[in-house]
Scaffold this motif. Structure first.
Motif, PDB file in Angstrom:
ATOM      1  N   ASN A  52     -26.843 -23.755 -59.865  1.00 33.44           N
ATOM      2  CA  ASN A  52     -27.722 -24.671 -60.575  1.00 33.44           C
ATOM      3  C   ASN A  52     -26.887 -25.610 -61.443  1.00 33.44           C
ATOM      4  OD1 ASN A  52     -29.463 -25.743 -62.728  1.00 33.44           O
ATOM      5  ND2 ASN A  52     -31.027 -24.490 -61.741  1.00 33.44           N
ATOM      6  N   LEU A  53     -26.911 -26.888 -61.109  1.00 32.88           N
ATOM      7  CA  LEU A  53     -26.096 -27.872 -61.822  1.00 32.88           C
ATOM      8  C   LEU A  53     -26.524 -28.020 -63.275  1.00 32.88           C
ATOM      9  CD1 LEU A  53     -25.848 -30.598 -59.031  1.00 32.88           C
ATOM     10  CD2 LEU A  53     -24.109 -28.925 -59.708  1.00 32.88           C
ATOM     11  N   TYR A  54     -27.817 -27.875 -63.544  1.00 34.83           N
ATOM     12  CA  TYR A  54     -28.301 -27.990 -64.919  1.00 34.83           C
ATOM     13  C   TYR A  54     -27.777 -26.850 -65.779  1.00 34.83           C
ATOM     14  CZ  TYR A  54     -31.413 -31.432 -62.865  1.00 34.83           C
ATOM     15  OH  TYR A  54     -31.909 -32.517 -62.189  1.00 34.83           O
ATOM     16  N   LEU A  55     -27.741 -25.657 -65.210  1.00 36.95           N
ATOM     17  CA  LEU A  55     -27.207 -24.514 -65.960  1.00 36.95           C
ATOM     18  C   LEU A  55     -25.700 -24.617 -66.160  1.00 36.95           C
ATOM     19  CD1 LEU A  55     -29.249 -21.544 -64.430  1.00 36.95           C
ATOM     20  CD2 LEU A  55     -29.628 -22.733 -66.599  1.00 36.95           C
ATOM     21  N   LEU A  56     -25.038 -25.364 -65.285  1.00 37.18           N
ATOM     22  CA  LEU A  56     -23.588 -25.557 -65.406  1.00 37.18           C
ATOM     23  C   LEU A  56     -23.228 -26.711 -66.340  1.00 37.18           C
ATOM     24  CD1 LEU A  56     -22.469 -24.946 -61.733  1.00 37.18           C
ATOM     25  CD2 LEU A  56     -22.200 -23.415 -63.684  1.00 37.18           C
ATOM     26  N   GLY A  57     -24.238 -27.412 -66.858  1.00 41.25           N
ATOM     27  CA  GLY A  57     -23.961 -28.423 -67.876  1.00 41.25           C
ATOM     28  C   GLY A  57     -24.251 -29.860 -67.519  1.00 41.25           C
ATOM     29  N   ILE A  58     -24.776 -30.133 -66.324  1.00 38.75           N
ATOM     30  CA  ILE A  58     -25.098 -31.528 -66.017  1.00 38.75           C
ATOM     31  C   ILE A  58     -26.294 -31.942 -66.877  1.00 38.75           C
ATOM     32  CG2 ILE A  58     -26.681 -31.222 -64.056  1.00 38.75           C
ATOM     33  CD1 ILE A  58     -24.969 -33.511 -62.703  1.00 38.75           C
ATOM     34  N   PRO A  85     -29.296 -34.897 -68.242  1.00 40.19           N
ATOM     35  CA  PRO A  85     -30.168 -35.916 -67.639  1.00 40.19           C
ATOM     36  C   PRO A  85     -29.480 -37.272 -67.447  1.00 40.19           C
ATOM     37  CG  PRO A  85     -31.413 -34.640 -69.211  1.00 40.19           C
ATOM     38  CD  PRO A  85     -29.973 -34.203 -69.339  1.00 40.19           C
ATOM     39  N   ARG A  86     -28.685 -37.693 -68.398  1.00 35.09           N
ATOM     40  CA  ARG A  86     -27.984 -38.974 -68.246  1.00 35.09           C
ATOM     41  C   ARG A  86     -26.958 -38.904 -67.104  1.00 35.09           C
ATOM     42  NH1 ARG A  86     -25.676 -36.559 -72.658  1.00 35.09           N
ATOM     43  NH2 ARG A  86     -23.449 -36.247 -72.513  1.00 35.09           N
ATOM     44  N   ASP A  87     -26.403 -37.713 -66.883  1.00 31.05           N
ATOM     45  CA  ASP A  87     -25.472 -37.519 -65.779  1.00 31.05           C
ATOM     46  C   ASP A  87     -26.184 -37.648 -64.434  1.00 31.05           C
ATOM     47  OD1 ASP A  87     -23.450 -36.951 -67.651  1.00 31.05           O
ATOM     48  OD2 ASP A  87     -23.844 -34.790 -67.558  1.00 31.05           O
ATOM     49  N   VAL A  88     -27.425 -37.196 -64.377  1.00 31.19           N
ATOM     50  CA  VAL A  88     -28.200 -37.295 -63.140  1.00 31.19           C
ATOM     51  C   VAL A  88     -28.398 -38.764 -62.778  1.00 31.19           C
ATOM     52  CG1 VAL A  88     -30.416 -36.801 -62.026  1.00 31.19           C
ATOM     53  CG2 VAL A  88     -29.311 -35.057 -63.439  1.00 31.19           C
ATOM     54  N   LEU A  89     -28.639 -39.602 -63.771  1.00 33.63           N
ATOM     55  CA  LEU A  89     -28.785 -41.035 -63.507  1.00 33.63           C
ATOM     56  C   LEU A  89     -27.503 -41.609 -62.904  1.00 33.63           C
ATOM     57  CD1 LEU A  89     -30.703 -42.187 -66.695  1.00 33.63           C
ATOM     58  CD2 LEU A  89     -31.618 -41.889 -64.379  1.00 33.63           C
ATOM     59  N   LYS A  90     -26.381 -41.232 -63.468  1.00 29.91           N
ATOM     60  CA  LYS A  90     -25.099 -41.689 -62.931  1.00 29.91           C
ATOM     61  C   LYS A  90     -24.882 -41.132 -61.523  1.00 29.91           C
ATOM     62  CE  LYS A  90     -20.149 -41.801 -63.879  1.00 29.91           C
ATOM     63  NZ  LYS A  90     -19.080 -41.421 -64.809  1.00 29.91           N
ATOM     64  N   LEU A  91     -25.261 -39.888 -61.314  1.00 29.80           N
ATOM     65  CA  LEU A  91     -25.117 -39.257 -60.013  1.00 29.80           C
ATOM     66  C   LEU A  91     -25.965 -39.974 -58.963  1.00 29.80           C
ATOM     67  CD1 LEU A  91     -23.871 -36.956 -58.382  1.00 29.80           C
ATOM     68  CD2 LEU A  91     -25.744 -35.488 -59.163  1.00 29.80           C
ATOM     69  N   VAL A  92     -27.181 -40.345 -59.314  1.00 28.08           N
ATOM     70  CA  VAL A  92     -28.045 -41.108 -58.405  1.00 28.08           C
ATOM     71  C   VAL A  92     -27.342 -42.400 -57.996  1.00 28.08           C
ATOM     72  CG1 VAL A  92     -30.169 -42.494 -58.291  1.00 28.08           C
ATOM     73  CG2 VAL A  92     -30.246 -40.159 -59.170  1.00 28.08           C
ATOM     74  N   TYR A  93     -26.826 -43.109 -58.969  1.00 29.63           N
ATOM     75  CA  TYR A  93     -26.128 -44.377 -58.709  1.00 29.63           C
ATOM     76  C   TYR A  93     -24.917 -44.166 -57.794  1.00 29.63           C
ATOM     77  CZ  TYR A  93     -23.381 -48.555 -59.660  1.00 29.63           C
ATOM     78  OH  TYR A  93     -22.633 -49.692 -59.534  1.00 29.63           O
ATOM     79  N   LEU A  94     -24.127 -43.154 -58.073  1.00 28.16           N
ATOM     80  CA  LEU A  94     -22.936 -42.878 -57.275  1.00 28.16           C
ATOM     81  C   LEU A  94     -23.289 -42.500 -55.837  1.00 28.16           C
ATOM     82  CD1 LEU A  94     -20.914 -40.815 -59.906  1.00 28.16           C
ATOM     83  CD2 LEU A  94     -20.308 -43.077 -59.034  1.00 28.16           C
ATOM     84  N   LEU A  95     -24.292 -41.655 -55.684  1.00 34.40           N
ATOM     85  CA  LEU A  95     -24.674 -41.212 -54.343  1.00 34.40           C
ATOM     86  C   LEU A  95     -25.317 -42.328 -53.528  1.00 34.40           C
ATOM     87  CD1 LEU A  95     -26.053 -37.671 -55.210  1.00 34.40           C
ATOM     88  CD2 LEU A  95     -23.912 -38.210 -54.035  1.00 34.40           C
ATOM     89  N   GLU A  96     -26.140 -43.138 -54.169  1.00 31.53           N
ATOM     90  CA  GLU A  96     -26.746 -44.269 -53.462  1.00 31.53           C
ATOM     91  C   GLU A  96     -25.668 -45.230 -52.969  1.00 31.53           C
ATOM     92  OE1 GLU A  96     -31.243 -44.665 -55.286  1.00 31.53           O
ATOM     93  OE2 GLU A  96     -29.648 -45.830 -56.244  1.00 31.53           O
ATOM     94  N   LEU A 109     -37.112 -35.808 -57.924  1.00 29.24           N
ATOM     95  CA  LEU A 109     -37.635 -34.589 -58.526  1.00 29.24           C
ATOM     96  C   LEU A 109     -36.486 -33.721 -59.025  1.00 29.24           C
ATOM     97  CD1 LEU A 109     -40.291 -33.653 -55.824  1.00 29.24           C
ATOM     98  CD2 LEU A 109     -40.705 -34.697 -58.060  1.00 29.24           C
ATOM     99  N   HIS A 110     -36.749 -33.016 -60.083  1.00 27.84           N
ATOM    100  CA  HIS A 110     -35.761 -32.135 -60.710  1.00 27.84           C
ATOM    101  C   HIS A 110     -35.141 -31.176 -59.690  1.00 27.84           C
ATOM    102  CE1 HIS A 110     -34.068 -29.760 -64.007  1.00 27.84           C
ATOM    103  NE2 HIS A 110     -34.563 -28.684 -63.439  1.00 27.84           N
ATOM    104  N   THR A 111     -35.949 -30.645 -58.778  1.00 26.65           N
ATOM    105  CA  THR A 111     -35.455 -29.640 -57.836  1.00 26.65           C
ATOM    106  C   THR A 111     -34.550 -30.218 -56.761  1.00 26.65           C
ATOM    107  OG1 THR A 111     -37.471 -29.894 -56.528  1.00 26.65           O
ATOM    108  CG2 THR A 111     -37.422 -28.103 -58.139  1.00 26.65           C
ATOM    109  N   ARG A 112     -34.592 -31.512 -56.533  1.00 27.07           N
ATOM    110  CA  ARG A 112     -33.724 -32.111 -55.520  1.00 27.07           C
ATOM    111  C   ARG A 112     -32.331 -32.394 -56.063  1.00 27.07           C
ATOM    112  NH1 ARG A 112     -36.667 -34.966 -50.727  1.00 27.07           N
ATOM    113  NH2 ARG A 112     -38.649 -33.926 -50.903  1.00 27.07           N
ATOM    114  N   PHE A 113     -32.178 -32.275 -57.363  1.00 25.73           N
ATOM    115  CA  PHE A 113     -30.884 -32.543 -57.989  1.00 25.73           C
ATOM    116  C   PHE A 113     -30.342 -31.320 -58.725  1.00 25.73           C
ATOM    117  CE2 PHE A 113     -32.212 -36.755 -57.066  1.00 25.73           C
ATOM    118  CZ  PHE A 113     -31.054 -37.472 -56.923  1.00 25.73           C
ATOM    119  N   ASP A 114     -30.904 -30.146 -58.432  1.00 29.60           N
ATOM    120  CA  ASP A 114     -30.452 -28.978 -59.180  1.00 29.60           C
ATOM    121  C   ASP A 114     -29.305 -28.229 -58.519  1.00 29.60           C
ATOM    122  OD1 ASP A 114     -31.831 -27.757 -57.139  1.00 29.60           O
ATOM    123  OD2 ASP A 114     -32.994 -26.426 -58.429  1.00 29.60           O
ATOM    124  N   SER A 115     -28.974 -28.584 -57.277  1.00 26.45           N
ATOM    125  CA  SER A 115     -27.837 -27.933 -56.623  1.00 26.45           C
ATOM    126  C   SER A 115     -27.213 -28.890 -55.608  1.00 26.45           C
ATOM    127  CB  SER A 115     -28.282 -26.649 -55.906  1.00 26.45           C
ATOM    128  OG  SER A 115     -29.052 -26.953 -54.762  1.00 26.45           O
TER     129      SER A 115
END
Length: 78
Positions: A26-32, A34-45, A58-64
């Motif tokens: 679980n990426l959230y439990l490892l310290g990612i 919410p602002r990191d998720v935004l950056k991750l979306v940008y990088l992956l796109e 959705l939260h569950t699509r970015f948790d692992s």
């Protein structure tokens, strides 16, 4: 193809967020954060030339890494 995506996503997360996770960790439990998720979306796109839909964000699509790879693979199959 999904395994290669997992490998690429893992490398990206290590490089940009200094989080070493495996497929189902679980990426959230490892310290990612919410602002990191935004950056991750940008990088992956940018990396995969895709655009996540509102339902993809959705939260569950970015948790692992596994969930992310499955979502990316779905986009690449279209």
């Amino acid at each position: 193809m999904e395994k290669q995506i997992e490998t690429d996503v893992k490398a990206l997360i290590i490089k940009h967020f200094n989080i070493n996770a495996d497929g189902e960790d679980n990426l959230y439990l490892l310290g990612i954060m919410p602002r990191d998720v935004l950056k991750l979306v940008y990088l992956l796109e940018g990396k995969y030339d895709i655009q996540f839909s509102e339902t993809d964000l959705l939260h569950t699509r970015f948790d692992s890494i596994h969930a992310l790879a499955a979502t990316i693979d779905q986009h690449l199959q279209k």
